[in-house]
Design an enzyme around this catalytic site. Sequence first.
Site, PDB file in Angstrom:
ATOM      1  N   ASP A   1      55.495 -29.670  29.395  1.00 31.90           N
ATOM      2  CA  ASP A   1      55.753 -28.271  29.688  1.00 31.90           C
ATOM      3  C   ASP A   1      56.941 -27.784  28.852  1.00 31.90           C
ATOM      4  O   ASP A   1      57.900 -28.527  28.624  1.00 31.90           O
ATOM      5  CB  ASP A   1      56.050 -28.128  31.184  1.00 31.90           C
ATOM      6  CG  ASP A   1      56.198 -26.695  31.629  1.00 31.90           C
ATOM      7  OD1 ASP A   1      55.273 -25.909  31.388  1.00 31.90           O
ATOM      8  OD2 ASP A   1      57.248 -26.366  32.218  1.00 31.90           O
TER       9      ASP A   1
ATOM     10  N   GLU B   1      53.618 -28.035  24.895  1.00 32.72           N
ATOM     11  CA  GLU B   1      53.360 -26.612  25.082  1.00 32.72           C
ATOM     12  C   GLU B   1      54.236 -25.830  24.107  1.00 32.72           C
ATOM     13  O   GLU B   1      55.441 -25.718  24.292  1.00 32.72           O
ATOM     14  CB  GLU B   1      53.669 -26.169  26.512  1.00 32.72           C
ATOM     15  CG  GLU B   1      53.407 -24.680  26.731  1.00 32.72           C
ATOM     16  CD  GLU B   1      54.023 -24.119  27.998  1.00 32.72           C
ATOM     17  OE1 GLU B   1      53.656 -23.001  28.391  1.00 32.72           O
ATOM     18  OE2 GLU B   1      54.905 -24.784  28.591  1.00 32.72           O
TER      19      GLU B   1
END
Length: 613
Positions: A343, A372
């Site tokens: 993330d 990400e």
Amino acid sequence: MGAGEMIFDRFDTAYRFPSGAVPEDTEVRFTLRLPRRMGVSAAYAEVGADGESPSRTLCKWISLDGGDDLYEVTVKFGHPGLYWYSFITVSDKDVLRVCEKGGGEELKPAYDSYVPFQLTVYKKDFTTPQWLKSGVMYQIFPDRFFSVGRACAPDRGRRLHEGWFEEPDYDNDPMKITNSDFFGGNLRGITEKLPYLASLGVTVIYLNPIFESYSNHRYDTGDYDRIDPMLGTDADFSELCGKAREKGIRIILDGVFSHTGADSRYFNKFGNYPEPGAYQSKNSKYFSWYEFQRYPDRYTCWWGVWSLPCINETDPGFLEYITGQNGIARKYIRLGASGWRLDVADELPDGFLDAFRKAVKEENPDAAVIGEVWEDASNKISYSRRRRYLLGDQLDSVMNYPFRQAVLDFAGNGDSRLFKDRVTSICEHYPSCVLQGLMNMLSTHDTPRAMTVLAGEPWAGKDRRWQHDTGIPPEKFGWGIRLLKFASALQYTLPGIPSLYYGDEAGMQGYGDPFNRCTFPWGKENKELTKWFKILGKLRGAGGWTSAPLKILYENSGAIAYSRGELTVAANGGSEPADVLDIRLEPKEAAVLLSGREYCRTAREYESGNRHN
């Protein structure tokens, strides 16, 4: 230059060989084709490493080809990193520069401001998992996919819906965060649905966070060491991984390491854990993980959200906890995971990413690390520093948001030139081993559903009540299906691995959170779309074209055609019919595997039609 004249085309090996990103210590040959009428007497290449002034090298005249002078120079690129280059031409009339212009080349006065071409140089031993380069990825928001058995009783303000098809809770106040309602989806439910996923051609499942947390999205980690009891146990996870592997499916986990929850064993703001957390005591072993401006109530938090205190990711204690021999990164690989999606990777420092990759690869060299990153990850700058995600020491792949935007925009506005420029730019900038494993999605838990983007009303600036009340009108739903078919055909055939967000294949729609995170409509799926995605899944599983490079065959007036090895794709995003089948195919009697009018068996069966066929 006259119309159609090309001085330099970095995508064509006649002008740049080899093309694309290259391993360190590679010699690259550049060729310029300069019309003789320009009167060029000398040409130079200007090349420089990122952050350094370029050096100028004289190009050698090699021949006259028709009415064009050919100039050539070979440059060796040493250490991994980004390099920038352009060309200077000198004549009696002017001094001009050949440089970047929106995916092509531009000729302009040499001393004007300009954008150079990019060349990515990566480590020569850089490899990525082969299993990530074919098949289909499927993203699951665990609470909303499927439930087997009754979920354990929620606690700490969490509420369990009575019915699976109820709507998620929301509040129209943009400053009020809910995310405390649950539907009871769990790991056993995913295991139960493995045969369905296999029928879609799925080879990788990407799970949004599964660790103990107190929001339904679980990005506010409470305990990395414990799977959320509402989802299951370590044994349930290992069973899922084992049974998935029997069907040729691997599991990737979501790692949230830039912040934790305030309600966590590490911060423990509310005293819900027995061990003192950083908020409770400066003597806590977790105190150095966090940054306080005024203890204990003022602390650095993620994007100003007080419930998500930020982590100092290079703190020795935190690094050991996540990447050490018995750390979190290794633990779940040992339990059966095949990799991690990180993330907000652009908020993780290089030191953490280096250590994380090292730990994962030591545990399993064939495991994947995906980041990400919403922009072009090859030249991304975050916190005023150029990142080195894709040079061989950090990530195997990234979420391919540039492709997502390119595909959805092309489906919506039919600008084939812009689509080509966006796609070929990524193909040029990324190492081939990364490009083949890019996570290509049309929807995610952070974006509106693709169907809604394509056929719904624009939502920019609209509040949650409007989003809740505004769906795709029934008269436009069929058009939305057609557009989604068009977009997904591109998604499944561009370089990378298509990532299907759960329920897109069932016709789910929705704007922002929480409307893009509704429960899977079991028993109410759109059968036409489900059939389409099963066809696409079979296409991915047939032949060896998924590892072949992208070659643009045709682009004009809203239509484009490209090939990947034995596969040729022709797409018309424009408003007028276009005959894009008249391209050089071998053999001439090529099989048409699928089209906007369902899939056919031979080219003769193809009916030219209107938009998006």
